[in-house]
Design a protein around this motif. Structure first.
Motif, mmCIF file in Angstrom:
data_model
loop_
_atom_site.group_PDB
_atom_site.id
_atom_site.type_symbol
_atom_site.label_atom_id
_atom_site.label_comp_id
_atom_site.label_asym_id
_atom_site.label_seq_id
_atom_site.Cartn_x
_atom_site.Cartn_y
_atom_site.Cartn_z
ATOM 1 N N PRO A 76 0.835 -1.219 0.000
ATOM 2 C CA PRO A 76 0.000 0.000 0.000
ATOM 3 C C PRO A 76 0.863 1.259 0.000
ATOM 4 N N PHE A 77 0.487 2.204 -0.855
ATOM 5 C CA PHE A 77 1.119 3.512 -0.927
ATOM 6 C C PHE A 77 0.052 4.565 -0.656
ATOM 7 N N ALA A 78 0.393 5.568 0.164
ATOM 8 C CA ALA A 78 -0.519 6.662 0.484
ATOM 9 C C ALA A 78 -0.103 7.908 -0.277
ATOM 10 N N PHE A 79 -1.044 8.506 -0.968
ATOM 11 C CA PHE A 79 -0.851 9.794 -1.644
ATOM 12 C C PHE A 79 -1.622 10.818 -0.819
ATOM 13 N N ILE A 80 -0.903 11.736 -0.208
ATOM 14 C CA ILE A 80 -1.503 12.638 0.765
ATOM 15 C C ILE A 80 -1.322 14.087 0.340
ATOM 16 N N SER A 81 -2.263 14.915 0.781
ATOM 17 C CA SER A 81 -2.215 16.366 0.570
ATOM 18 C C SER A 81 -2.006 17.013 1.925
ATOM 19 N N VAL A 82 -0.821 17.652 2.093
ATOM 20 C CA VAL A 82 -0.448 18.217 3.377
ATOM 21 C C VAL A 82 -0.344 19.733 3.264
ATOM 22 N N GLU A 83 -0.314 20.386 4.422
ATOM 23 C CA GLU A 83 -0.167 21.839 4.499
ATOM 24 C C GLU A 83 1.203 22.177 5.073
ATOM 25 N N ASP A 84 1.981 22.922 4.307
ATOM 26 C CA ASP A 84 3.311 23.332 4.744
ATOM 27 C C ASP A 84 3.161 24.534 5.680
ATOM 28 N N THR A 85 3.180 24.281 6.974
ATOM 29 C CA THR A 85 2.952 25.335 7.962
ATOM 30 C C THR A 85 4.159 26.238 8.137
ATOM 31 N N SER A 86 5.303 25.892 7.537
ATOM 32 C CA SER A 86 6.480 26.755 7.668
ATOM 33 C C SER A 86 6.373 28.010 6.814
ATOM 34 N N LYS A 87 5.498 27.994 5.814
ATOM 35 C CA LYS A 87 5.326 29.159 4.957
ATOM 36 C C LYS A 87 4.258 30.071 5.549
ATOM 37 N N PRO A 88 4.427 31.391 5.417
ATOM 38 C CA PRO A 88 3.479 32.333 6.045
ATOM 39 C C PRO A 88 2.109 32.265 5.395
ATOM 40 N N SER A 89 1.080 32.188 6.220
ATOM 41 C CA SER A 89 -0.293 32.140 5.693
ATOM 42 C C SER A 89 -0.765 33.505 5.227
ATOM 43 N N SER A 90 -0.127 34.568 5.704
ATOM 44 C CA SER A 90 -0.525 35.918 5.305
ATOM 45 C C SER A 90 -0.119 36.241 3.876
ATOM 46 N N GLU A 91 0.875 35.557 3.369
ATOM 47 C CA GLU A 91 1.329 35.816 2.004
ATOM 48 C C GLU A 91 0.361 35.185 1.009
ATOM 49 N N ALA A 92 -0.152 35.980 0.097
ATOM 50 C CA ALA A 92 -1.217 35.522 -0.804
ATOM 51 C C ALA A 92 -0.738 34.436 -1.754
ATOM 52 N N LYS A 93 0.501 34.513 -2.224
ATOM 53 C CA LYS A 93 0.996 33.583 -3.236
ATOM 54 C C LYS A 93 1.842 32.459 -2.634
ATOM 55 N N ALA A 94 1.788 32.271 -1.339
ATOM 56 C CA ALA A 94 2.564 31.207 -0.709
ATOM 57 C C ALA A 94 1.978 29.847 -1.070
ATOM 58 N N LEU A 95 2.827 28.905 -1.489
ATOM 59 C CA LEU A 95 2.398 27.559 -1.868
ATOM 60 C C LEU A 95 2.424 26.680 -0.620
ATOM 61 N N ARG A 96 1.317 26.678 0.109
ATOM 62 C CA ARG A 96 1.238 25.926 1.362
ATOM 63 C C ARG A 96 0.743 24.500 1.165
ATOM 64 N N GLY A 97 0.211 24.173 -0.009
ATOM 65 C CA GLY A 97 -0.275 22.829 -0.270
ATOM 66 C C GLY A 97 0.760 21.977 -0.984
ATOM 67 N N GLN A 98 0.956 20.743 -0.517
ATOM 68 C CA GLN A 98 1.911 19.816 -1.113
ATOM 69 C C GLN A 98 1.272 18.443 -1.249
ATOM 70 N N MET A 99 1.651 17.734 -2.338
ATOM 71 C CA MET A 99 1.221 16.344 -2.525
ATOM 72 C C MET A 99 2.443 15.445 -2.384
ATOM 73 N N ARG A 100 2.353 14.508 -1.446
ATOM 74 C CA ARG A 100 3.473 13.624 -1.145
ATOM 75 C C ARG A 100 3.071 12.163 -1.292
ATOM 76 N N ILE A 101 4.105 11.285 -1.383
ATOM 77 C CA ILE A 101 3.899 9.847 -1.499
ATOM 78 C C ILE A 101 4.578 9.168 -0.317
ATOM 79 N N TYR A 102 3.853 8.247 0.328
ATOM 80 C CA TYR A 102 4.414 7.505 1.454
ATOM 81 C C TYR A 102 4.241 6.011 1.218
ATOM 82 N N ASP A 103 5.346 5.272 1.432
ATOM 83 C CA ASP A 103 5.300 3.808 1.442
ATOM 84 C C ASP A 103 4.830 3.389 2.833
ATOM 85 N N LEU A 104 3.606 2.900 2.918
ATOM 86 C CA LEU A 104 3.025 2.596 4.223
ATOM 87 C C LEU A 104 3.638 1.348 4.860
ATOM 88 N N THR A 105 4.208 0.466 4.050
ATOM 89 C CA THR A 105 4.846 -0.715 4.617
ATOM 90 C C THR A 105 6.134 -0.349 5.342
#
Length: 801
Positions: free
Chosen positions: A124-153
């Motif tokens: 099983p592999f998990a494809f997840i959508s995470v929020e990068d909290t290190s980037k400022p939320s006040s900045e309008a063009k900040a790319l806070r969304g990321q798609m990652r792949i995890y090997d669950l085994t």
């Protein structure tokens, strides 16, 4: 403490492989319900943040019956605490954790086949959508969304980021796991995932464009077809997507001829547009055979589209905007999640509602219900219920201890309409202390300052069952054209008082009762007397514990009345601003008043000498008094200027005689919340035998999102109580699945046995019956011999030496 009131519709639910269980995300836990009874079976508690996704482990295509049986009770969950958890949801046990470290907003799990030592192994592999909290939320063009792949085994991240977006997007996977997609603004991003011998560098991606913002998407179960909905209500279907880039011959090119509706050089054959919804499309879902497409949105209607012809049929009158639609492995059942915190179980293919899982109704969000028009709801002190007005003009009676809906009363007869502006709402709900009586006030807002209407309705409890009420009396315009500011019931008497901003208050009493054939008390209510004080607006009212004194706030002046003859008996000094809440503190001589305007104030008055006991300048959102003791509690906001529902606050517990708080608790989402004392159950107390006060008082806090917590304010240590008595109790009724769900149960063939009508009586000569009967049903010879020999022996009592 007892917690409850979580949302059932924050994320899509999931069915078990056999369709008998439904897994629903509820706050920090996952609640497992039986689809046969809609009752809670168990809860998966392990996340420290809200659960955002639950994925039942998909069974490998080539799995054996033994392997499929082992995997049929496992699921993965993700949460805002940055953890992925593997569960055995039948046993309600946690198996393992995978640390992500960032809040996970969406997740899909795909089985990847790998060849290891000559054998294919499913990983099983998990494809997840995470929020990068290190980037400022006040900045309008900040790319806070990321798609990652995890090997669950292995429990680790593999490959690079699939995409970066402004905010975390919902990931959608095809039923085979071959394609993934997200709807990002005006584009659809689709990835082709190699399901055999997976390598991250083999993933390929295409984009499909649209002219409007896309809200949802879905993949066809067997064809290269993808559907998407936009904010205008349109549904677009692209057929043959990815033929140029995802096919074996990637050099294949598209020609402009025959590509109807496809924009530019997008990788698709054709694009078809359908339009029925008047607002944004909330969900899209293909049927398991791919012949139909289900859609839903703000209208509260499920639209079933025939994919080949575009013809449609409807499932109307669900009563609330729709959010998610999930089908079951058992094709005879599916579910739809509504925005009013209710999940309907539908019997397919006719989509008849079989059962519903109803949570506490969510707040009515509208700018027109702010300030003095905020909705007030009532508490049933005796039965631990809360009465909450809903957006479909109903009052929901909700059991706080059991965390389940008791009943729902239709206050205003009106069909649900998907409109943005609220034209009618329930402004007030009040219950008597013994819960026999209930009163509601509904307001029809005027249109262009014409046509406003205020209606006062009295309800009587139907029998002894808590939460069941029937309408007794309807009073239109009880105070002419003025609104009703408060309603209070007199203890142990069939009397109520309503105060009005028009400058008067009215005392209502029950008229002569009459019994019907159904043994319901249909006694009506009539006005006994009317009172006023210098024509000032009457802003609040309350009865004393014995009902002998009626306190009415005439703007900033508190007046005391004899309710029997409507005589003014006393006046208390003025407050700094108009009083919005009055309540007597138990059976004492103290009266608590609340001012919630620009000059907030909490004041305690001594009624015996008409003087002020003490006062604080606190902006309080709500307050409540103990019916028996000298305590009262205040829900205070940290700042009065902020209007956000996320505003924090504090609960302060006072003794009426002292201005020093007895205890305090910090709370979240205090704006729009409320508090109340409820009767405790002494049997739940571990120290019940040592308790001096058998009338345990509990305090309930309901926040602005209608989540609640119940605790004992008199104890420093909190008593943990199970909030659902049905937890880990399997459903008695089993839902039909497979063949039985379509054609019904097969007749049971029972073998005919000859049963003697004569009761069995032990014989005095047992050896004559031991060897009776057919030889093939006789016991073994070793057992027969011992029984035969023992029957020949005579047992004698042993003499005591």
């Amino acid at each position: 403490m007892i917690t409850g009131g979580q949302s059932y519709v924050s994320a899509p639910p999931a069915f078990s492989p056999d369709g008998r269980l439904l897994l629903v995300c509820t706050g920090h836990a996952v609640s497992v319900f039986s689809t046969a009874t809609a009752m809670l079976v168990s809860e998966l508690e392990g996340h420290e943040g809200d659960v955002t996704a639950v994925v039942v482990v998909p069974l490998p295509a080539a799995a054996t019956a033994t392997a499929a049986a082992k995997l049929a009770s496992y699921c993965w969950t993700s949460g805002l605490d940055g953890v992925l958890i593997y569960w055995d949801f039948v046993a309600a046990e946690m198996v393992r954790k995978v640390q992500v470290g960032l809040p996970v907003h969406s997740m899909v799990v795909i089985n990847i086949c790998r060849t290891t030592k000559g054998a294919e192994v499913s990983t099983p592999f998990a494809f997840i959508s995470v929020e990068d909290t290190s980037k400022p939320s006040s900045e309008a063009k900040a790319l806070r969304g990321q798609m990652r792949i995890y090997d669950l085994t292995k429990g680790r991240k593999v490959g690079n980021l699939l995409a970066e977006t402004r905010k975390p997007e919902k990931i959608v996977a095809s039923s085979s796991g071959e394609f993934l997609g997200i709807a990002n603004k005006r584009k659809i991003h689709i990835w082709s995932i190699p399901t055999k011998d997976f390598k991250p560098d083999k993933i390929r991606k295409i984009k499909i464009r649209h002219t409007k913002t896309l809200t949802t998407m879905a993949f066809h179960p067997s064809e290269r077809t993808v559907a998407a909905g936009d904010v205008t209500g349109r549904i677009l279907i692209w057929r043959g997507f990815g033929d140029a880039k995802f096919s074996e011959n990637s050099a294949k090119s598209k020609v402009d001829e025959g590509r109807d509706g496809v924009r530019g050089n997008d990788d698709a054959d054709t694009c078809t547009t359908w339009h029925w919804h008047s607002n944004s499309v909330r969900f899209l879902k293909f049927s398991s055979d791919g012949a139909y497409l289900f859609s839903g949105g703000l209208e509260g209607v499920i639209v079933v589209w025939q994919l080949d012809t575009g013809k449609r049929k409807y499932k109307p009158r669900l009563g609330s905007p729709l959010l998610f639609f999930v089908d079951s492995p058992d094709s005879s059942i599916s579910c739809v999640s509504c925005s009013n915190n209710q999940v309907y179980l539908l019997k397919m293919p006719n989509m008849d509602v079989m059962r519903s899982i109803a949570g506490i109704k969510l707040p009515v969000a509208s700018p027109s219900l702010s300030g003095s028009d905020r909705v007030l709801y009532g508490f049933d002190y005796t039965n631990r219920l809360v009465a909450i007005p809903t957006e479909n003009y109903c009052v929901q009676l909700y059991n706080l201890f059991e965390n389940i809906e008791v009943s729902e009363l239709q206050v205003c007869e009106r069909n649900f309409q998907p409109v943005d502006d609220i034209t009618m709402y329930i402004s007030l709900v009040s219950l008597s202390l013994d819960s026999r009586l209930m009163c509601t006030v509904d307001v029809k807002l005027p249109e262009e300052e014409l046509g406003g209407l205020v209606t006062l309705k009295f309800w009587n409890r139907d029998g002894s069952r808590a939460g069941n009420y029937f309408l007794s009396t309807v009073i239109y315009e009880p105070h002419s054209d003025a609104g009703v500011s408060a309603v209070a019931f007199r203890p142990q008497r069939n009397m109520a008082v309503s105060s009005s901003l028009g400058g008067n208050f009215k005392v209502w009493v029950k008229s002569l009762s009459s019994q019907s054939s159904r043994k319901r008390n249909y006694a009506g209510w009539k006005c006994q007397s009317v009172g006023s004080y210098k024509k000032k607006p009457m802003t609040s009212a309350a009865f004393s514990a014995d009902g002998s004194v009626l306190a009415v706030a005439a703007e900033s002046v508190i007046t005391l009345w004899d309710p029997d003859n409507n005589a003014l008996v006393g006046v208390i000094a003025e407050t700094l601003s108009p009083v919005t809440n009055l309540s007597f503190v138990g059976k004492s001589v103290f009266l608590m008043s609340l001012c919630q305007t620009s000059r907030p104030q909490v004041t305690v008055w001594n009624v015996s000498n008409l003087s002020m006991q003490w006062s604080y300048s606190i902006y309080a959102e709500a307050a409540c008094c103990s019916p028996d003791g000298n305590e009262f509690a205040v829900l205070a906001l940290l700042s009065s200027g902020e209007t956000s529902t996320e505003q924090d606050g504090a609960i302060l517990l006072f003794d009426a005689e002292s201005p020093n708080p007895v205890a305090s608790w910090s709370v979240k989402k205090a704006r729009g919340g409320s508090i109340s004392f409820v009767k405790g159950d002494i049997s739940l107390d571990v120290d019940a035998n040592n308790s001096r006060d058998k009338k345990t008082m509990l305090l309930v806090y309901v926040n602005g999102s209608h989540e609640y917590v119940i605790f004992d304010p008199r104890k420093s240590e909190k008593l943990v109580i199970t909030r659902n008595t049905q937890k880990k109790i399997q459903a008695e009724e089993s839902a039909p699945i497979g063949y039985a769900s379509i054609y019904g149960e097969l007749p049971k063939l029972e073998s005919k046995k000859e049963v003697s009508d004569v009761p069995f009586i032990p014989s005095d000569r047992p050896w004559e019956t031991i060897f009776s009967g057919s030889s093939h049903v006789l016991p073994p010879l070793t057992k027969l011999c011992s029984a035969f020999l023992s029957s020949l022996l005579e047992k004698r009592p042993v003499a005591n030496d």
